[in-house]
Design a protein around this motif. Sequence first.
Motif, mmCIF file in Angstrom:
data_model
loop_
_atom_site.group_PDB
_atom_site.id
_atom_site.type_symbol
_atom_site.label_atom_id
_atom_site.label_comp_id
_atom_site.label_asym_id
_atom_site.label_seq_id
_atom_site.Cartn_x
_atom_site.Cartn_y
_atom_site.Cartn_z
ATOM 1 N N LEU A 1 6.882 -1.362 1.638
ATOM 2 C CA LEU A 1 6.373 -0.966 0.325
ATOM 3 C C LEU A 1 6.127 0.539 0.364
ATOM 4 C CD1 LEU A 1 3.847 -3.876 -0.298
ATOM 5 C CD2 LEU A 1 6.126 -3.597 -1.319
ATOM 6 N N ALA A 2 6.566 1.233 -0.672
ATOM 7 C CA ALA A 2 6.440 2.693 -0.686
ATOM 8 C C ALA A 2 4.997 3.130 -0.467
ATOM 9 C CB ALA A 2 6.980 3.246 -2.009
ATOM 10 N N VAL A 3 4.051 2.443 -1.116
ATOM 11 C CA VAL A 3 2.643 2.842 -1.032
ATOM 12 C C VAL A 3 2.077 2.722 0.389
ATOM 13 C CG1 VAL A 3 1.986 2.418 -3.421
ATOM 14 C CG2 VAL A 3 1.940 0.528 -1.778
ATOM 15 N N MET A 4 2.756 1.972 1.230
ATOM 16 C CA MET A 4 2.284 1.827 2.607
ATOM 17 C C MET A 4 2.722 3.003 3.473
ATOM 18 S SD MET A 4 2.816 -2.251 3.063
ATOM 19 C CE MET A 4 2.347 -2.297 4.789
ATOM 20 N N ASN A 5 3.444 3.944 2.862
ATOM 21 C CA ASN A 5 3.925 5.101 3.612
ATOM 22 C C ASN A 5 3.166 6.382 3.267
ATOM 23 O OD1 ASN A 5 6.483 4.133 5.148
ATOM 24 N ND2 ASN A 5 6.571 3.160 3.137
ATOM 25 N N GLU A 6 1.982 6.217 2.731
ATOM 26 C CA GLU A 6 1.130 7.356 2.372
ATOM 27 C C GLU A 6 0.993 8.343 3.548
ATOM 28 O OE1 GLU A 6 -0.522 8.314 -0.374
ATOM 29 O OE2 GLU A 6 -1.735 9.857 0.591
ATOM 30 N N GLY A 7 1.310 9.603 3.278
ATOM 31 C CA GLY A 7 1.130 10.649 4.279
ATOM 32 C C GLY A 7 2.197 10.696 5.368
ATOM 33 N N LYS A 8 3.209 9.857 5.252
ATOM 34 C CA LYS A 8 4.207 9.791 6.326
ATOM 35 C C LYS A 8 5.408 10.697 6.058
ATOM 36 C CE LYS A 8 2.746 5.390 8.050
ATOM 37 N NZ LYS A 8 3.056 4.035 8.410
#
Lengths: 208, 327
Positions: free
Chosen positions: A115-122
Motif C-alpha cells: 500500500l502506498a501509504v505504508m511507504n511514508e518517508g521511504k
Amino acid sequence: MADNKEKPGTPSPGRRNFLRDSTLITALSLTPGAVLKAASEKADERFAELFEKIPLRLTVNGQAHALSVEPRVTLLDLLREQLKLTGTKKGCDHGQCGACTVHVDGERVNSCLSLAVMNEGKEVTTIEGLAREGELHPMQAAFIKHDGFQCGYCTPGQIMSAIACIREGHARTRDEIREYMSGNICRCGAYPHIVDAIEEVQKTGGKI
Amino acid sequence: MINFQYLRAGSTEKALALLAKDKNASFIAGGTNLVDLMKKGVSSPDKLIDINKLPLKDISLEEGHIHIGALASNAAVADHALIREKLPLLSMALNKGASAQLRNMATVGGNLMQRTRCGYFYDITMPCNKRKPGSGCGALEGYNRMHAIFGHSENCIAVHPSDMCVALAALDAVVVIGQPNGERRIALSEFHRLPGKTPQLDNNLKANEIILGVEVPLNTYGRHVQYLKVRDRSSYAFALVSVAAALELDGNRIREVRLALGGVAHKPWRLTATEAFLRGREFDPALIREAANRSVAEARAFKHNKFKITLAAESIVQALSEASQQS
C-alpha cells in the motif's frame, strides 16, 4: 494510454477546484462516523474520497514528493497513475509475476502488494531511476547485449530484481541466480539470456 | 479494493487499543497476503492498523532460545548469521517459501497468520466454509489436488501454506502473544487449528491479541537437518508436500528426531508418533521406510490428491536420509 488533456464537456479546472474545495469544507464539518457511513452506502463517493485521502511523503528516484493518496492505492498504482512512471509494469497485480518489482529503501519488493501509504518517508527506485546522465545502468546494458528479453513486458521488473540479486550476494552461481530470480516470470522464456546478463554483471564485480 | 480507514500504531499498547475499538479492524505488516485478499474481496476490513513501526524486528540469542520478533522480515530471518548457524532448518524453510521480493516484505507474524491458498477460499463466487461459514466446501467434491490428507473435516479440506511454520513446528517453537494486560505463550504446534466445525478459525489467536514474536529453543541437531519441499515447479510455488526433518545422531543411533509435514493439513503436521518410533533406534533404510509408512497410515485423500500419500512417505524417506548425511 493516459490522456492528460481536458476532454470536451468536462468541468473547467476552476469549477473543479471550487467543487473540490467546497465539498472538502462540508466534509470537514461532519463527524468521521457520518463520512464513513456515507462511504459505505456509496451515497457520495467523491465526498468520501476527498475526506479519506491522506498525506504521503516519499522520494522516488531521488526526487521528493508530497502526495495525497487514498489508503487503498498500491505503490504500483501510485507510481503509474499519479507519478506517471509507467516503466514499472502491472502484470498479475497479485505478487505472482514480479513485473512490478521496485526497490524500497534498497530492497526489492512487489509494488502491487504494497500500500502506498505504508511507504511514508521511504526511498523508492524504479527502472526510470537507473540510468545516469544518459548512460544505461550496467544491468540494462547487459540485458540488451545478451538479448535478455523478447516482448519486454517483464524486463523492468527483471532488471530491478537482478540488481538486487547481485547486491544481496545471491548471484554467485547460475543455479543461485535462477533460484533468487524465481519471483520474476518471463512468459517469452528469455530465462537463459537473463541469467547470462546477470552472471556477466556479477563477474565484472563493479559497484551496481 | 473497498476503501478503508488507515491508521499507524507507534506502540504495542496503542495497536491493541486501536484493534479493540473496531470489530472489523485488522493489523497490517508486510501485507503480502492481506492486500491480495482485499483485492480479491475475500477480506474487507473497515480499518487497517499499520504495525510496522512497532519495535518487533529483533533477532537475538537469549537464555536457552533464540527470539525472533514478529516484524522481522522472512528474508532478514533466513539470512541472519545467528539463524543460519543455530537454526539452519528454519533458514532453509524460509528460503524455499515465496520469492526474494515477497520474503523482503513478509514478516514472521504475517507468515504465522497467512491464510490458505485454497482456490475455493479465494474465489468469492464459490462456496467456502472458511470464508463464509455454512456455505459449504467447494473443494470436497471439486478440484482438490492441492488439499489436505490429514486432519481435515467435512467442512474444510484446505491446507496451511507456510514453510516457515513447518520448520518452527519441528523445532518446538513457541509463539509469544501480547494481550491488553500482559503476554501469553503457546506452542507453535498448538497455535494453528484443525478445521473441525469452525474452519473460519485458522488459529488460536484471540481478537484482542497481537503476535509479538517466536521463541525457538536451542537444539542439538547441528547440521543434521533437511527441509525438503516438493512442488509443481522447482522454485516459487506452494508445497504439494514438504518435510522438515531434524536428527541428533550418536554414531548411527537416533538419539533425538523431529519430523513435521507441510502442504498436507490445516496446520503444520507434526509426526510425534513417528518420532517416538524412531527414537533410540539404529538409523537404517528399512527402519526409515517403516517410519514413513507408519507416518501416512492415517492419511485420507480425496479424488485428486491420492498421490500425496505416496509422495509424503517418499519425501519423509528422502528428507531423513538427507538429514542424516548433512555435515
